[in-house]
Design a protein around this motif. Structure first.
Motif, short mmCIF file in Angstrom:
data_model
loop_
_atom_site.label_atom_id
_atom_site.label_comp_id
_atom_site.label_asym_id
_atom_site.label_seq_id
_atom_site.Cartn_x
_atom_site.Cartn_y
_atom_site.Cartn_z
N UNK A 148 0.82 -1.21 0.00
CA UNK A 148 0.00 0.00 0.00
C UNK A 148 0.86 1.27 0.00
N UNK A 149 0.36 2.27 -0.69
CA UNK A 149 0.95 3.62 -0.65
C UNK A 149 0.30 4.39 0.50
N UNK A 150 0.88 5.52 0.90
CA UNK A 150 0.20 6.38 1.88
C UNK A 150 -1.23 6.72 1.46
N UNK A 151 -1.45 6.92 0.15
CA UNK A 151 -2.80 7.20 -0.36
C UNK A 151 -3.75 6.03 -0.08
N UNK A 152 -3.27 4.81 -0.32
CA UNK A 152 -4.09 3.62 -0.05
C UNK A 152 -4.42 3.50 1.44
N UNK A 153 -3.41 3.76 2.28
CA UNK A 153 -3.59 3.65 3.73
C UNK A 153 -4.65 4.65 4.22
N UNK A 154 -4.60 5.85 3.65
CA UNK A 154 -5.58 6.89 4.00
C UNK A 154 -6.99 6.40 3.69
N UNK A 155 -7.18 5.78 2.55
CA UNK A 155 -8.49 5.25 2.18
C UNK A 155 -8.94 4.14 3.13
N UNK A 156 -7.98 3.34 3.56
CA UNK A 156 -8.27 2.26 4.52
C UNK A 156 -8.70 2.84 5.87
N UNK A 157 -8.05 3.89 6.31
CA UNK A 157 -8.43 4.53 7.58
C UNK A 157 -9.84 5.13 7.47
N UNK A 158 -10.15 5.70 6.33
CA UNK A 158 -11.50 6.25 6.12
C UNK A 158 -12.55 5.14 6.19
N UNK A 216 -13.85 -5.03 5.49
CA UNK A 216 -13.24 -5.20 4.16
C UNK A 216 -11.91 -4.45 4.11
N UNK A 217 -10.82 -5.17 4.13
CA UNK A 217 -9.49 -4.55 4.17
C UNK A 217 -9.07 -3.95 2.82
N UNK A 218 -9.86 -4.19 1.79
CA UNK A 218 -9.45 -3.70 0.46
C UNK A 218 -10.45 -2.73 -0.14
N UNK A 219 -11.41 -2.30 0.66
CA UNK A 219 -12.49 -1.43 0.16
C UNK A 219 -11.95 -0.14 -0.45
N UNK A 220 -10.80 0.34 0.06
CA UNK A 220 -10.29 1.63 -0.40
C UNK A 220 -9.95 1.65 -1.89
N UNK A 221 -9.66 0.49 -2.46
CA UNK A 221 -9.23 0.50 -3.86
C UNK A 221 -10.38 0.93 -4.78
N UNK A 222 -11.63 0.65 -4.40
CA UNK A 222 -12.78 1.17 -5.14
C UNK A 222 -13.20 2.55 -4.61
N UNK A 223 -13.25 2.63 -3.27
CA UNK A 223 -13.85 3.80 -2.62
C UNK A 223 -13.09 5.10 -2.84
N UNK A 224 -11.76 5.00 -2.97
CA UNK A 224 -10.96 6.22 -3.11
C UNK A 224 -10.87 6.69 -4.56
N UNK A 225 -11.37 5.90 -5.46
CA UNK A 225 -11.19 6.21 -6.90
C UNK A 225 -11.63 7.62 -7.26
N UNK A 226 -10.75 8.34 -7.94
CA UNK A 226 -11.08 9.68 -8.40
C UNK A 226 -10.91 10.77 -7.36
#
Lengths: 174, 174
Positions: B40-50, B77-87
């Motif tokens: 994960x990148x910091x961006x991915x981690x941020x989405x995971x925290x959200x 869901x530990x991978x939700x950020x990959x969809x949720x953070x899009x855009x």
């Protein structure tokens, strides 16, 4: 990633605010707690970062610019903070670090470092030949490494409090 | 260290400012860089925290308070950020996290948690029986664990740039 001076300065500028947000006015056990005998608390780490501002990064950059490989750097005292921080509050250390970092980034600016200067070589007392670019990269990585350590030490204060969730938090067992 | 609600809230309040000072307006490669495939990148981690603010901590605390052990938590869901953070930009994610954290700490306050409530038990879908105190401790440790990860990922962008100093920075090799 290759070293870029502008980006390195951007990251170095952030560290005082990051340490402030983690530690200023935080509950004392979170600032003074460590990971066991011969390990450092966030307070100890802060003193170590201050000692680096005082004696490591900019003084060593000056040695490279003025003497090149001819003069080895002074060895860095990794334990100076245990004397130097004595009697100081966490808030005083945070203020001191912020001031020193600002002063050191101003000194860095005055060095007018270009790609020619970045390739200049110096002599590390243990590691031998290093470049100015490697020294400045290490300044950045050293900051980040000790921020990560600070946060890990804080996290581990709750190693037992999390109960069975410990299995999902590798940082608590590593 | 034992869990104390006031101290836990103090630490939880700090996380948005810490992430801001590390990531807001930071150079894009420092925010988007990861540690290699499937990391994960910091961006991915941020989405995971959200996603944790949205679906994990407060919703699970509510289940404990309302249903006790009778109703298991929804799996996280530990991978939700990959969809949720899009855009979304990093600044948008930072704003979103800050807002959700403030809202969730207000909800926590409204729960009027005392030592009796802290001992209440719930059911984790994998871990089994847990207490409200353990859930809230894990909220704190999870924050700190992911701040440490964020900073480690950033640090490792300079794994090669530091040259021979890599030997002194265990975070770059672990």
């Amino acid at each position: 990633m290759e070293f870029q001076l502008g980006e390195a300065i951007d990251i170095l500028k952030r560290t005082p605010a990051t340490l402030n947000s983690l530690l200023r006015d935080a509950p004392v056990e979170w600032v003074m707690g460590n990971e066991g005998p011969d390990t450092w608390s966030p307070y100890d780490i802060l003193g170590h970062l201050i000692h680096g501002e005082d004696t490591d990064w900019i003084p060593r950059a000056r040695i490279i610019l003025e003497h090149g490989e001819a003069k080895a750097f002074e060895p860095f005292d990794r334990f100076a903070q245990f004397e130097k921080s004595k009697g100081k509050s966490t808030a005083e250390l945070l203020d001191e670090f912020e001031l020193l970092r600002r002063k050191n980034l101003a000194s860095l600016e005055q060095m007018k470092i270009d790609s020619g200067k970045l390739a200049l070589r110096g002599t590390h007392p243990q590691l031998g030949g290093v470049t100015l670019s490697e020294l400045l990269s290490t300044w950045v990585a050293h900051d980040l490494s000790h921020i990560a350590q600070t946060v890990r030490v804080m996290c581990r204060q709750y190693s037992e409090a999390v109960g069975p969730w410990k299995a999902y938090l590798p940082i608590l067992s590593a």
